[in-house]
Every structure is written in structure tokens, then in C-alpha cells.
Scaffold this motif. Sequence first.
Motif, PDB file in Angstrom:
ATOM      1  N   ASN A  22       0.792  -1.233   0.000  1.00 18.68           N
ATOM      2  CA  ASN A  22       0.000   0.000   0.000  1.00 18.68           C
ATOM      3  C   ASN A  22       0.822   1.281   0.000  1.00 18.68           C
ATOM      4  OD1 ASN A  22      -3.011  -0.697   0.370  1.00 18.68           O
ATOM      5  ND2 ASN A  22      -1.899  -2.133   1.689  1.00 18.68           N
ATOM      6  N   TYR A  23       2.116   1.165   0.150  1.00 14.23           N
ATOM      7  CA  TYR A  23       2.962   2.356   0.263  1.00 14.23           C
ATOM      8  C   TYR A  23       3.258   2.952  -1.109  1.00 14.23           C
ATOM      9  CZ  TYR A  23       6.986   5.306   1.267  1.00 14.23           C
ATOM     10  OH  TYR A  23       7.837   6.365   1.373  1.00 14.23           O
ATOM     11  N   LYS A  24       3.150   4.256  -1.193  1.00 16.06           N
ATOM     12  CA  LYS A  24       3.575   4.961  -2.400  1.00 16.06           C
ATOM     13  C   LYS A  24       4.479   6.096  -1.948  1.00 16.06           C
ATOM     14  CE  LYS A  24      -0.493   3.888  -5.153  1.00 16.06           C
ATOM     15  NZ  LYS A  24      -1.012   2.888  -4.208  1.00 16.06           N
ATOM     16  N   SER A  25       5.650   6.176  -2.550  1.00 19.37           N
ATOM     17  CA  SER A  25       6.637   7.141  -2.076  1.00 19.37           C
ATOM     18  C   SER A  25       6.183   8.585  -2.272  1.00 19.37           C
ATOM     19  CB  SER A  25       7.979   6.908  -2.774  1.00 19.37           C
ATOM     20  OG  SER A  25       7.810   7.083  -4.162  1.00 19.37           O
ATOM     21  N   ASP A  26       5.253   8.826  -3.214  1.00 22.21           N
ATOM     22  CA  ASP A  26       4.791  10.191  -3.446  1.00 22.21           C
ATOM     23  C   ASP A  26       3.522  10.516  -2.652  1.00 22.21           C
ATOM     24  OD1 ASP A  26       3.102   8.518  -4.770  1.00 22.21           O
ATOM     25  OD2 ASP A  26       2.985   9.719  -6.595  1.00 22.21           O
ATOM     26  N   SER A  27       3.224   9.685  -1.671  1.00 25.39           N
ATOM     27  CA  SER A  27       1.994   9.867  -0.909  1.00 25.39           C
ATOM     28  C   SER A  27       2.292   9.661   0.563  1.00 25.39           C
ATOM     29  CB  SER A  27       0.966   8.825  -1.376  1.00 25.39           C
ATOM     30  OG  SER A  27      -0.054   8.684  -0.426  1.00 25.39           O
ATOM     31  N   ILE A  28       1.593  10.372   1.417  1.00 24.43           N
ATOM     32  CA  ILE A  28       1.742  10.088   2.845  1.00 24.43           C
ATOM     33  C   ILE A  28       0.501   9.398   3.389  1.00 24.43           C
ATOM     34  CG2 ILE A  28       3.389  11.939   3.309  1.00 24.43           C
ATOM     35  CD1 ILE A  28       0.925  13.478   4.535  1.00 24.43           C
ATOM     36  N   LYS A  29      -0.337   8.880   2.486  1.00 21.13           N
ATOM     37  CA  LYS A  29      -1.599   8.281   2.938  1.00 21.13           C
ATOM     38  C   LYS A  29      -1.389   7.006   3.742  1.00 21.13           C
ATOM     39  CE  LYS A  29      -4.202  10.004  -1.005  1.00 21.13           C
ATOM     40  NZ  LYS A  29      -3.288  10.122  -2.123  1.00 21.13           N
ATOM     41  N   HIS A  30      -0.495   6.156   3.283  1.00 18.80           N
ATOM     42  CA  HIS A  30      -0.328   4.851   3.922  1.00 18.80           C
ATOM     43  C   HIS A  30       1.153   4.621   4.214  1.00 18.80           C
ATOM     44  CE1 HIS A  30      -4.358   4.518   2.511  1.00 18.80           C
ATOM     45  NE2 HIS A  30      -3.976   4.472   1.253  1.00 18.80           N
ATOM     46  N   THR A  31       1.539   4.885   5.418  1.00 12.75           N
ATOM     47  CA  THR A  31       2.949   4.758   5.788  1.00 12.75           C
ATOM     48  C   THR A  31       3.167   3.754   6.914  1.00 12.75           C
ATOM     49  OG1 THR A  31       2.656   6.649   7.249  1.00 12.75           O
ATOM     50  CG2 THR A  31       3.565   7.094   5.056  1.00 12.75           C
ATOM     51  N   VAL A  32       2.090   3.117   7.354  1.00 12.28           N
ATOM     52  CA  VAL A  32       2.202   2.113   8.418  1.00 12.28           C
ATOM     53  C   VAL A  32       1.382   0.893   8.032  1.00 12.28           C
ATOM     54  CG1 VAL A  32       1.716   1.593  10.852  1.00 12.28           C
ATOM     55  CG2 VAL A  32       2.520   3.876  10.211  1.00 12.28           C
ATOM     56  N   GLY A  33       1.983  -0.265   8.220  1.00 13.33           N
ATOM     57  CA  GLY A  33       1.271  -1.529   8.060  1.00 13.33           C
ATOM     58  C   GLY A  33       1.173  -2.196   9.417  1.00 13.33           C
ATOM     59  N   CYS A  34       0.112  -2.935   9.624  1.00 11.01           N
ATOM     60  CA  CYS A  34      -0.099  -3.577  10.914  1.00 11.01           C
ATOM     61  C   CYS A  34      -0.612  -4.996  10.697  1.00 11.01           C
ATOM     62  CB  CYS A  34      -1.118  -2.766  11.713  1.00 11.01           C
ATOM     63  SG  CYS A  34      -1.446  -3.422  13.357  1.00 11.01           S
ATOM     64  N   ALA A  35      -0.203  -5.895  11.558  1.00  5.72           N
ATOM     65  CA  ALA A  35      -0.709  -7.268  11.522  1.00  5.72           C
ATOM     66  C   ALA A  35      -0.993  -7.698  12.948  1.00  5.72           C
ATOM     67  CB  ALA A  35       0.313  -8.198  10.873  1.00  5.72           C
ATOM     68  N   LEU A  36      -2.050  -8.483  13.090  1.00  7.74           N
ATOM     69  CA  LEU A  36      -2.364  -9.011  14.421  1.00  7.74           C
ATOM     70  C   LEU A  36      -2.839 -10.451  14.301  1.00  7.74           C
ATOM     71  CD1 LEU A  36      -5.686  -9.268  14.957  1.00  7.74           C
ATOM     72  CD2 LEU A  36      -5.498  -6.794  15.136  1.00  7.74           C
ATOM     73  N   THR A  37      -2.693 -11.169  15.396  1.00  6.03           N
ATOM     74  CA  THR A  37      -3.284 -12.503  15.516  1.00  6.03           C
ATOM     75  C   THR A  37      -4.321 -12.440  16.624  1.00  6.03           C
ATOM     76  OG1 THR A  37      -1.593 -13.186  17.103  1.00  6.03           O
ATOM     77  CG2 THR A  37      -1.213 -13.754  14.796  1.00  6.03           C
ATOM     78  N   THR A  38      -5.304 -13.325  16.509  1.00  4.11           N
ATOM     79  CA  THR A  38      -6.302 -13.435  17.567  1.00  4.11           C
ATOM     80  C   THR A  38      -6.107 -14.773  18.271  1.00  4.11           C
ATOM     81  OG1 THR A  38      -7.891 -14.390  16.032  1.00  4.11           O
ATOM     82  CG2 THR A  38      -7.979 -12.001  16.356  1.00  4.11           C
ATOM     83  N   LYS A  39      -6.737 -14.905  19.421  1.00  4.84           N
ATOM     84  CA  LYS A  39      -6.615 -16.166  20.185  1.00  4.84           C
ATOM     85  C   LYS A  39      -7.177 -17.336  19.389  1.00  4.84           C
ATOM     86  CE  LYS A  39      -5.544 -14.135  24.306  1.00  4.84           C
ATOM     87  NZ  LYS A  39      -4.205 -13.878  24.696  1.00  4.84           N
ATOM     88  N   SER A  40      -8.077 -17.045  18.443  1.00  2.89           N
ATOM     89  CA  SER A  40      -8.641 -18.112  17.608  1.00  2.89           C
ATOM     90  C   SER A  40      -7.647 -18.581  16.541  1.00  2.89           C
ATOM     91  CB  SER A  40      -9.929 -17.633  16.933  1.00  2.89           C
ATOM     92  OG  SER A  40      -9.630 -16.662  15.952  1.00  2.89           O
ATOM     93  N   GLY A  41      -6.530 -17.866  16.411  1.00  2.00           N
ATOM     94  CA  GLY A  41      -5.496 -18.280  15.463  1.00  2.00           C
ATOM     95  C   GLY A  41      -5.559 -17.594  14.118  1.00  2.00           C
ATOM     96  N   LYS A  42      -6.478 -16.646  13.968  1.00  2.00           N
ATOM     97  CA  LYS A  42      -6.582 -15.936  12.690  1.00  2.00           C
ATOM     98  C   LYS A  42      -5.696 -14.692  12.690  1.00  2.00           C
ATOM     99  CE  LYS A  42     -11.029 -17.640  11.336  1.00  2.00           C
ATOM    100  NZ  LYS A  42     -12.444 -17.442  11.430  1.00  2.00           N
ATOM    101  N   GLU A  43      -5.454 -14.207  11.493  1.00  2.00           N
ATOM    102  CA  GLU A  43      -4.642 -13.001  11.332  1.00  2.00           C
ATOM    103  C   GLU A  43      -5.451 -11.936  10.603  1.00  2.00           C
ATOM    104  OE1 GLU A  43      -0.317 -15.187  10.981  1.00  2.00           O
ATOM    105  OE2 GLU A  43      -1.259 -14.387   9.179  1.00  2.00           O
ATOM    106  N   TYR A  44      -5.220 -10.703  10.990  1.00  2.00           N
ATOM    107  CA  TYR A  44      -5.867  -9.566  10.343  1.00  2.00           C
ATOM    108  C   TYR A  44      -4.817  -8.499  10.096  1.00  2.00           C
ATOM    109  CZ  TYR A  44     -10.030 -11.970  11.868  1.00  2.00           C
ATOM    110  OH  TYR A  44     -10.983 -12.938  12.072  1.00  2.00           O
ATOM    111  N   LEU A  45      -5.037  -7.752   9.013  1.00  2.00           N
ATOM    112  CA  LEU A  45      -4.060  -6.743   8.608  1.00  2.00           C
ATOM    113  C   LEU A  45      -4.705  -5.363   8.623  1.00  2.00           C
ATOM    114  CD1 LEU A  45      -2.638  -8.672   5.537  1.00  2.00           C
ATOM    115  CD2 LEU A  45      -1.656  -8.552   7.847  1.00  2.00           C
ATOM    116  N   GLY A  46      -3.872  -4.341   8.692  1.00  2.00           N
ATOM    117  CA  GLY A  46      -4.375  -2.980   8.628  1.00  2.00           C
ATOM    118  C   GLY A  46      -3.308  -2.054   8.089  1.00  2.00           C
ATOM    119  N   ILE A  47      -3.758  -0.888   7.647  1.00  2.00           N
ATOM    120  CA  ILE A  47      -2.852   0.192   7.256  1.00  2.00           C
ATOM    121  C   ILE A  47      -3.396   1.476   7.864  1.00  2.00           C
ATOM    122  CG2 ILE A  47      -1.983  -0.840   5.124  1.00  2.00           C
ATOM    123  CD1 ILE A  47      -4.084   0.892   3.626  1.00  2.00           C
ATOM    124  N   ASN A  48      -2.525   2.467   8.020  1.00  2.00           N
ATOM    125  CA  ASN A  48      -3.037   3.757   8.468  1.00  2.00           C
ATOM    126  C   ASN A  48      -3.786   4.421   7.315  1.00  2.00           C
ATOM    127  OD1 ASN A  48      -0.539   4.295   7.077  1.00  2.00           O
ATOM    128  ND2 ASN A  48      -0.704   6.392   7.824  1.00  2.00           N
TER     129      ASN A  48
END
Length: 137
Positions: A22-48
Amino acid sequence: MENCTKNDLKLVEKAKKILQKNYKSDSIKHTVGCALTTKSGKEYLGINLDGIHSICGEQCAVSCAYVNGDRDIDTIVAVGIVDGQYQVLSPCGNCRQFLSEYAPNCKVIIKNGDELKKLTLEELLPYAYVCHVDYTK
Ligand SMILES: [Zn+2]
């Protein structure tokens, strides 16, 4: 403070990959990526998501988990680009409070010197403001 496991390091890579996607060097829209796990064992992703009312990558990832009814967050990590290098970021103050309300039992991967470590939310946000509503239900 705990050492990271191999699975934690894989989670860091997933946060990095979603930022790369999601990162584009000419943009400041998305500069952070995030990942998490849940106790159920699944993973979810996010960006700012920048804008007048921005949200952080952590908030985006936790929202994705909640949308799927998966509310028991286990481990979360955010990655940004600092001086041209991918780097694990500590949650901002707003996210620390957000996590204390929506993911109170999670552990957060942070950079401690040259090492990655895992902290409980109590270690990350001691003396947190206690909201008397349980948003995890
Ligand atoms: Zn934040």
C-alpha cells in the motif's frame, strides 16, 4: 517483556508486506502496516488511513478483526518506514488507549534497541485511563 517467537517474527513480516503493498513514495496516505493474531489463530491486517480524521494501522487491523467477530486479540505489531528502512513502531498514545479498550489482553511487539520484544498492554500503558464500558463484548 518477552522475547519474540518465530511466529511473532512472521507477523512482523506480514505487517511489512501489507505496508509494501500500500505504500507509495509520493503519498503520505499509507505509511504504516499492521498485523495481528487473535486467540482463535486468525490473522488480520491494517494500514493507516490519513485524512482529516486519520486512523492508525493498529486501529484498522483491530477493526477488521471486530468486523469478523474475532475480538480476542493476541499479538499486534505495526511497521513503518523510518529513514528508508522498515522498522517496527511503538503504538502512538492514542492507540495505546484504543488497545487498552478493544484489545486489553493483547501483547504488542516493539523495538527495544536492536531487538524486538513483546510487551503486555499494562507494560506499554501503565496507569491507563480505565473506561467502565467493556467494548470487547
Ligand atoms: Zn496510533
